[in-house]
Motif scaffolding. Structure first.
Motif, mmCIF file in Angstrom:
data_model
loop_
_atom_site.group_PDB
_atom_site.id
_atom_site.type_symbol
_atom_site.label_atom_id
_atom_site.label_comp_id
_atom_site.label_asym_id
_atom_site.label_seq_id
_atom_site.Cartn_x
_atom_site.Cartn_y
_atom_site.Cartn_z
ATOM 1 N N GLN A 28 0.819 -1.209 0.000
ATOM 2 C CA GLN A 28 0.000 0.000 0.000
ATOM 3 C C GLN A 28 0.855 1.262 0.000
ATOM 4 O O GLN A 28 2.046 1.227 0.296
ATOM 5 C CB GLN A 28 -0.902 0.022 1.228
ATOM 6 N N VAL A 30 0.372 5.123 1.733
ATOM 7 C CA VAL A 30 -0.433 5.955 2.623
ATOM 8 C C VAL A 30 -0.073 7.415 2.361
ATOM 9 O O VAL A 30 1.086 7.812 2.491
ATOM 10 C CB VAL A 30 -0.201 5.605 4.108
ATOM 11 N N ARG A 41 -5.291 5.469 2.434
ATOM 12 C CA ARG A 41 -4.496 4.288 2.133
ATOM 13 C C ARG A 41 -4.923 3.757 0.766
ATOM 14 O O ARG A 41 -6.092 3.458 0.542
ATOM 15 C CB ARG A 41 -4.720 3.226 3.227
#
Length: 254
Positions: A28, A30, A41
């Motif tokens: 991911q 962020v 996210r």
């Protein structure tokens, strides 16, 4: 998530209101901003095409779902099929994040402190005027962001014609949080603002405009108001402030 996907996410974020990346991991990205306290996210979609944008659950995800219903999945999750879609979704999220409590209040405190520190006098009246001027400017900016730069009733998007209307007046609010709360009023065209500000018009629980007995059908026609008017949407947080306005309207219209 490969390097290209990560680069595309970062570019979309940087171009649309999210200038830093934090707590990165292989799965991911962020994104964050100094202009508001929200983090988002972004992960790759399970289909291998596009992305999933996760927002904090609460008013922000609810408001974004209202603005961008076709992208909403469930809870705090939104989908973006392309880089353009991702940029648009992030821009909308950043715009709303700047408006929701208590971010305008934090901006206000910092701006007032800065101006008072630079003031040549510490007179109480000077401080009062600084607080009111700075606060009203931030409140208008918040309403412009929240309502997408368009009147909450007519949808007219000419900034020069729009006013930031309080449901509970500035002077009667007990705290700065109340004064600067984006749900304490509406962005209205000047003639509707004048009516709302003087309690010659209010809105019922469904957002439909109700006019004072002194604003007759003839007066409304001369103002160019035909049929019934309705706020484009109401959030649950509007109801308490709107109820306050409606109570005063009712007392004055007896």
């Amino acid at each position: 998530m490969n390097t290209l996907e990560r680069t595309l996410i970062l570019k979309a974020g940087y171009d649309h209101g999210w200038e830093v990346a934090v707590n990165e991991s292989p799965e991911q990205v962020v994104l964050a901003s100094a202009l508001h306290p929200v983090h988002v996210r972004v992960t790759a979609a399970s289909t291998g095409e596009g992305w999933i944008v996760n927002l904090p659950f609460g008013p922000l995800s609810r408001e974004l779902a209202r603005v961008e219903p076709s992208t909403y999945l469930e809870g705090e999750r939104f989908s973006a099929a392309s880089e353009g879609d991702l940029g648009h979704l992030l821009a909308q999220a950043a715009r709303l994040a700047r408006t929701l409590p208590d971010h305008p209040c934090n901006r206000y405190a910092k701006a007032v402190a800065k101006e008072l520190a630079a003031a040549t006098t510490s007179a109480t009246e000077v401080e009062r005027l600084v607080r009111q001027r700075v606060g009203q400017g931030i409140y208008r900016e918040s309403l412009m962001d929240y309502w997408g730069g368009a009147c909450a009733v007519t949808g007219i998007a000419v900034p020069e014609l729009l006013r930031a209307s309080h449901a509970k007046p500035w002077a009667e609010c007990m705290t700065d949080s109340e004064r600067l709360n984006v749900f304490n009023g509406f962005l209205l065209c000047a003639h509707l603002d004048a009516l709302f500000d003087r309690y010659l018009m209010t809105f019922d629980e469904e957002g439909i405009a109700v006019f004072s007995s002194s604003i007759t059908p003839e007066v409304r026609a001369r103002l160019g108001i035909s049929g019934y008017l309705r706020v484009r949407w109401l959030a649950p947080e509007h109801f308490g402030f709107l109820g306050y306005h409606r109570n005063i309207y009712t007392k004055l219209d007896k």
